[in-house]
Design a protein around this motif. Structure first.
Motif, PDB file in Angstrom:
ATOM      1  N   UNK A   1     -96.069-104.952 143.546  1.00  0.00           N
ATOM      2  CA  UNK A   1     -95.535-104.766 144.903  1.00  0.00           C
ATOM      3  C   UNK A   1     -94.377-103.778 144.911  1.00  0.00           C
ATOM      4  N   UNK A   2     -93.558-103.792 143.849  1.00  0.00           N
ATOM      5  CA  UNK A   2     -92.397-102.894 143.809  1.00  0.00           C
ATOM      6  C   UNK A   2     -92.801-101.432 143.663  1.00  0.00           C
ATOM      7  N   UNK A   3     -94.028-101.194 143.185  1.00  0.00           N
ATOM      8  CA  UNK A   3     -94.498 -99.813 143.044  1.00  0.00           C
ATOM      9  C   UNK A   3     -94.989 -99.219 144.362  1.00  0.00           C
ATOM     10  N   UNK A   4     -95.330-100.061 145.300  1.00  0.00           N
ATOM     11  CA  UNK A   4     -95.934 -99.577 146.541  1.00  0.00           C
ATOM     12  C   UNK A   4     -95.010 -98.629 147.306  1.00  0.00           C
ATOM     13  N   UNK A   5     -93.717 -98.950 147.520  1.00  0.00           N
ATOM     14  CA  UNK A   5     -92.854 -98.000 148.240  1.00  0.00           C
ATOM     15  C   UNK A   5     -92.754 -96.646 147.542  1.00  0.00           C
ATOM     16  N   UNK A   6     -92.674 -96.654 146.205  1.00  0.00           N
ATOM     17  CA  UNK A   6     -92.588 -95.393 145.467  1.00  0.00           C
ATOM     18  C   UNK A   6     -93.853 -94.567 145.653  1.00  0.00           C
ATOM     19  N   UNK A   7     -95.004 -95.210 145.544  1.00  0.00           N
ATOM     20  CA  UNK A   7     -96.272 -94.493 145.674  1.00  0.00           C
ATOM     21  C   UNK A   7     -96.437 -93.920 147.077  1.00  0.00           C
ATOM     22  N   UNK A   8     -96.079 -94.701 148.083  1.00  0.00           N
ATOM     23  CA  UNK A   8     -96.199 -94.217 149.460  1.00  0.00           C
ATOM     24  C   UNK A   8     -95.244 -93.056 149.699  1.00  0.00           C
ATOM     25  N   UNK A   9     -94.006 -93.213 149.260  1.00  0.00           N
ATOM     26  CA  UNK A   9     -93.009 -92.163 149.479  1.00  0.00           C
ATOM     27  C   UNK A   9     -93.407 -90.881 148.760  1.00  0.00           C
ATOM     28  N   UNK A  10     -93.874 -91.019 147.520  1.00  0.00           N
ATOM     29  CA  UNK A  10     -94.255 -89.823 146.768  1.00  0.00           C
ATOM     30  C   UNK A  10     -95.477 -89.154 147.389  1.00  0.00           C
ATOM     31  N   UNK A  11     -96.446 -89.946 147.869  1.00  0.00           N
ATOM     32  CA  UNK A  11     -97.640 -89.370 148.491  1.00  0.00           C
ATOM     33  C   UNK A  11     -97.278 -88.582 149.743  1.00  0.00           C
ATOM     34  N   UNK A  12     -96.335 -89.104 150.526  1.00  0.00           N
ATOM     35  CA  UNK A  12     -95.936 -88.429 151.765  1.00  0.00           C
ATOM     36  C   UNK A  12     -95.101 -87.193 151.470  1.00  0.00           C
ATOM     37  N   UNK A  13     -94.239 -87.267 150.468  1.00  0.00           N
ATOM     38  CA  UNK A  13     -93.254 -86.198 150.242  1.00  0.00           C
ATOM     39  C   UNK A  13     -93.634 -85.251 149.119  1.00  0.00           C
ATOM     40  N   UNK A  14     -94.814 -85.381 148.554  1.00  0.00           N
ATOM     41  CA  UNK A  14     -95.179 -84.568 147.396  1.00  0.00           C
ATOM     42  C   UNK A  14     -95.132 -83.074 147.699  1.00  0.00           C
ATOM     43  N   UNK A  15     -95.675 -82.658 148.838  1.00  0.00           N
ATOM     44  CA  UNK A  15     -95.702 -81.229 149.153  1.00  0.00           C
ATOM     45  C   UNK A  15     -94.290 -80.676 149.349  1.00  0.00           C
ATOM     46  N   UNK A  16     -93.382 -81.502 149.901  1.00  0.00           N
ATOM     47  CA  UNK A  16     -92.004 -81.056 150.078  1.00  0.00           C
ATOM     48  C   UNK A  16     -91.292 -80.961 148.736  1.00  0.00           C
TER      49      UNK A  16
END
Length: 271
Positions: A245-260
């Motif tokens: 569960x603790x990995x979910x915020x990191x994965x979501x944030x990285x997926x959204x912000x990867x291009x930036x």
């Protein structure tokens, strides 16, 4: 030859991601099967690890998510505020020993953090700030993350100085020039700083472990560590479930912000 290289890369990738896949699968296994049956195909699936782990420390695990979110957002604000101002001063303003200060800033990157742990702890302990978030946040507002200062300095140096001079002719001082001219153009560097700060702060275990000893102020990594210390083998399933569960915020944030992230690094000279 190309197929052989691809096969080798696939084997390497499989070896690297196996622990992560095993953790995900183990989160849904009964606790007694996790260590006795290390395969990736579970015989039985259960959600009991999530139910028990959510209340394992006598409070909902969501409280630790909130604590981590507060620390992370405040750290982002601190780094954006202090590092951008420091970088602007080092990159644009003329003052005595400017190069010396910049050299000291870069040298601090090579200084192991563990060298500063004891004096910092004594300092914050004497101020009565242990078991609060201030020891985690005050350094962020003092531009102690030299990596981000360097990143922003490199970016500001790519901006035309004519923009600054035009603002000065219009009567703007250093702060107004920074606020209305330089800061809006620093978006790629600011986004990169935000992404790295979010990931590093959310995953940070060592610093919160030093200053936070009460359960109510634990961040997620410290809460997971307490779960390991306070539970026997039966707690392994809960540990894996909450870690997932603790990995979910990191994965979501990285997926959204990867291009930036990619764009920000490419435009700050770190190629």
């Amino acid at each position: 030859m190309t197929r052989l290289k691809h096969a080798g890369l696939l084997v390497f990738v499989a070896v690297m991601i196996y622990p992560l896949v095993w953790m995900v699968v183990s989160a849904f296994k009964p606790p007694e099967q996790i260590l006795t049956e290390p395969g990736l195909i579970p015989k039985d699936l259960t959600f009991e690890n999530f139910k028990e782990g959510w209340h394992a420390l006598n409070r909902p695990f969501s409280a630790f998510f909130v604590n981590s979110l507060v620390v992370t957002l405040a750290s982002i604000a601190g780094n954006l505020f202090s590092c951008s101002l420091t970088a602007y001063a080092l990159a644009r303003l003329q003052f005595r020993m400017r190069r010396t200060y910049f050299a000291i800033t870069l040298a601090s990157v090579m200084l192991p953090f563990h060298v500063l742990v004891i004096p910092q702890y004594i300092f914050f302990s004497q101020l009565g700030l242990v078991n609060t978030y201030w020891p985690l946040l005050i350094p962020k507002f003092l531009a102690t993350d030299a990596f981000f200062v360097f990143l922003m300095v490199q970016f500001i140096r790519t901006l035309p100085r004519e923009l600054d001079r035009a603002a000065w002719i219009d009567g703007a001082g250093p702060f107004l020039t920074f606020w209305y001219v330089v800061l809006p153009l620093m978006r790629p560097a600011l986004v990169t700083t935000t992404i790295f700060t979010f990931i590093w702060t959310w995953n940070d275990f060592f610093v919160p472990l030093i200053y936070l000893t009460r359960t109510r102020v634990f961040t997620v990594p410290v809460a997971l560590n307490s779960m390991v210390d306070s539970e026997t083998q039966s707690g392994v399933g809960m540990l894996f479930a909450m870690s997932l569960l603790s990995l979910i915020p990191i994965l979501i944030f990285f997926a959204v912000a990867q291009k930036y992230l990619i764009r920000g690094i490419a435009t700050t000279g770190l190629k």
